[in-house]
Design an enzyme around this catalytic site. Structure first.
Site, mmCIF file in Angstrom:
data_model
loop_
_atom_site.group_PDB
_atom_site.id
_atom_site.type_symbol
_atom_site.label_atom_id
_atom_site.label_comp_id
_atom_site.label_asym_id
_atom_site.label_seq_id
_atom_site.Cartn_x
_atom_site.Cartn_y
_atom_site.Cartn_z
ATOM 1 N N MET A 112 0.129 9.165 3.725
ATOM 2 C CA MET A 112 0.849 9.210 4.628
ATOM 3 C C MET A 112 2.614 8.715 4.624
ATOM 4 S SD MET A 112 -2.063 9.657 7.839
ATOM 5 C CE MET A 112 -2.996 11.415 7.621
ATOM 6 N N GLY A 113 2.523 7.210 3.749
ATOM 7 C CA GLY A 113 3.289 6.975 3.617
ATOM 8 C C GLY A 113 3.490 5.117 2.446
ATOM 9 N N GLY B 52 1.036 -0.960 -0.014
ATOM 10 C CA GLY B 52 0.096 0.166 -0.055
ATOM 11 C C GLY B 52 1.104 1.610 0.434
ATOM 12 N N ASP C 170 -7.690 11.962 10.213
ATOM 13 C CA ASP C 170 -7.871 12.156 8.635
ATOM 14 C C ASP C 170 -8.841 10.420 8.320
ATOM 15 O OD1 ASP C 170 -7.204 12.453 6.134
ATOM 16 O OD2 ASP C 170 -5.740 10.696 6.639
#
Length: 508
Positions: free
Chosen positions: A30-31, A26, A149
């Site tokens: 955010m990373g 994934g 979020d």
């Protein structure tokens, strides 16, 4: 080479001398998330998320450690928040955290969602958020957590042998840390996902749980309609700032005229989308109350808890799937078991697979006494002279005292090895209660959760049992465990009486 299989050369070794990265699964703002194997736990699969930021100060590292610790503590409190196991910093200075590896679908891939399923999933989301907003207790101080979020891609839906579908909320505390890191490195004080951000979050103001409620409102609108409440001309910050601060959301009936929405639900979603925090529902309890009313009145066909109590088969109000509710109510007492007060482990076949369960027979009055009780479990394993495990469940009610449910499992038996591994995999188990009085029906299902540390030990014990030499001294090992059981009882009672605020707790 595909993106999913690519591992950068500098990540080929063991991360933190423990995690072997296998593949990228994934990537987002955010990373990146990698599937990894925990070599210290026999190759147990885990998910490792690397954040986009690198540390540029000791203060950033301290703040990341604090947020990771709070998130890990929170993940132990709710079934609906992804379990966090570990955190650290890579050799390249990238912060990472380790969480349970879950094979499911993003909520985004299921949208739009039929109303009955919407209510079931939304209720679970709210339970997870409620747990976070109530906070975690660290050294006597309560720290409320705001997600910051909430959006469909941060909600995972996984198959579950008891609930049918289980919600897991991802990335608690991460948005706050990245927002802080961005402020230090770029002077940019906002981080989030524009279509779901509350007006106060876009302003860069201090936010509380009501900001998550706004984001939940956006997501509920989208879950039902497949569209967002606004259609700005662009996806730039300015367009979304204008929409969230000055434009009224579209009516659900306009976006999807075929959707016959109960007025209560429509009003709830629109209330969550109010511009001012003070005009929205003030906490998750208010939202859960409306959802509960809908399930009891407007949507009579929706699944109900097996027992008509506030203590549904899983703590926190999570309800049985209708298929599994039917499974439980149709169970019959095994013919090879005596009609007496007894408890024993037994497989339960469900649509999602085989589940380890405790079957018990008690007087009906005794079962009713335990409907509202604290639940706690502990496990002890000995390898010599014979591999044997003691599995103890305690049902504790302050008025009626403890009810002990011990089970001894011969770990040389392959069937018991499979059963214990199932316990570790699912992290919880049902207690299926039959009445001692005829016709010996199943009248209630309770549950007990297993702590992550204990789950890891269970897997290790199974693997250890497979390697031990054959033995015929099971009676001796059982007697040794019975001696330890007496000592265990006082420790377990002390644990529960020291923590009376929990309705259901699991082992530590």
């Amino acid at each position: 080479m595909s993106q999913s299989a690519f591992i950068p050369p500098h990540m080929k070794g063991l991360l933190a001398n423990r995690y072997q990265l296998k593949q990228l699964i994934g990537r987002g703002g955010m990373g990146e998330v990698f599937l990894a194997h925990d070599v210290l736990l026999g190759g147990t699969p885990v998910a490792v998320k690397f954040l986009t930021q690198t540390f540029c100060s000791a203060k950033m590292q301290q703040d990341f450690a604090r947020e990771a610790m709070l998130s890990a503590a929170l993940s132990q409190k709710s079934l609906h928040i992804v379990r966090a196991y570990d955190y650290g910093v890579s050799a390249e200075g990238k912060p990472f955290y380790v969480m349970e590896y879950l094979n499911g679908k993003s909520l985004k891939d299921l949208i739009p969602i039929p109303l009955p399923q919407f209510l079931t999933l939304t209720r679970q989301i709210c339970l997870g958020l409620q747990c976070a907003h109530q906070g975690v207790n660290i050294d006597g101080k309560v720290y409320p957590l705001v997600h910051r979020d909430i959006k469909p891609v941060n909600i995972l839906v996984i198959p579950d042998p008891i609930l049918g579908q289980l919600i897991k909320i991802l990335d608690f505390g991460i948005a706050k840390f990245i927002n802080y890191a961005n402020t230090l490195s770029t002077s940019r004080g906002f981080n989030g996902t524009l279509p779901y951000c509350s007006p106060e979050q876009l302003e860069g103001s201090e936010i509380d749980s009501r900001s998550d409620i706004y984001s939940l409102g956006v997501m509920m609108f989208e879950m039902l309609t497949g569209a967002k409440p606004w259609q700005p001309e662009t996806d730039l910050f300015g367009a979304w700032y204008k929409a969230h601060n000055f434009e009224a959301p579209r009516a659900i009936a306009t976006v999807n005229p075929q959707l016959k929405l109960p007025p209560q639900l429509n009003s709830l979603i629109m209330a969550c989308l109010e511009k001012k925090p003070s005009d929205r529902p003030q906490n998750m309890a208010e939202i859960l109350q409306v959802l509960g009313n809908l399930e009891q009145s407007s949507c009579q066909s929706l699944p109900k808890p097996l027992a008509a109590t506030d203590n549904s088969p899983f703590s926190g109000g999570t309800e049985l799937s209708p298929i599994l509710k039917t499974t439980f109510t149709q169970l019959t007492w095994p013919q090879n078991k005596p009609i007496q007060e007894i408890v024993f482990p037994h497989d339960l076949d469900t649509p999602q697979g085989t589940l380890a369960a405790l079957w018990l027979m008690l007087p009906e009055q005794e079962i009713q006494k335990r409907v509202l009780c604290q639940r706690y479990n502990q496990f002890i394993f000995i390898t010599s002279p014979h591999p044997m495990m003691l599995w103890v469940t305690l049902l504790y009610n302050r008025e009626f005292g403890p009810k002990w449910l011990p089970c001894y499992l011969d770990m040389q038996n392959p069937h018991n090895q499979t059963l214990v591994y199932s316990l570790a995999e699912y992290g919880r188990y049902p207690l299926i209660c039959f009445t001692l009085e005829p016709p010996h029906n199943c009248i209630n299902v309770l549950s007990s959760h297993i702590a992550n540390t204990q789950r890891q030990r269970l897997k290790l014990w199974v693997e250890k049992s497979k390697t031990l030499p054959k033995s015929d001294q099971s009676v001796l090992s059982k007697n040794l465990l019975k001696q330890q059981y007496k000592q265990m009882q006082s420790r377990m009672l002390h644990h529960l009486t020291e923590k009376p605020q929990f309705v259901a707790v699991s082992s530590t």
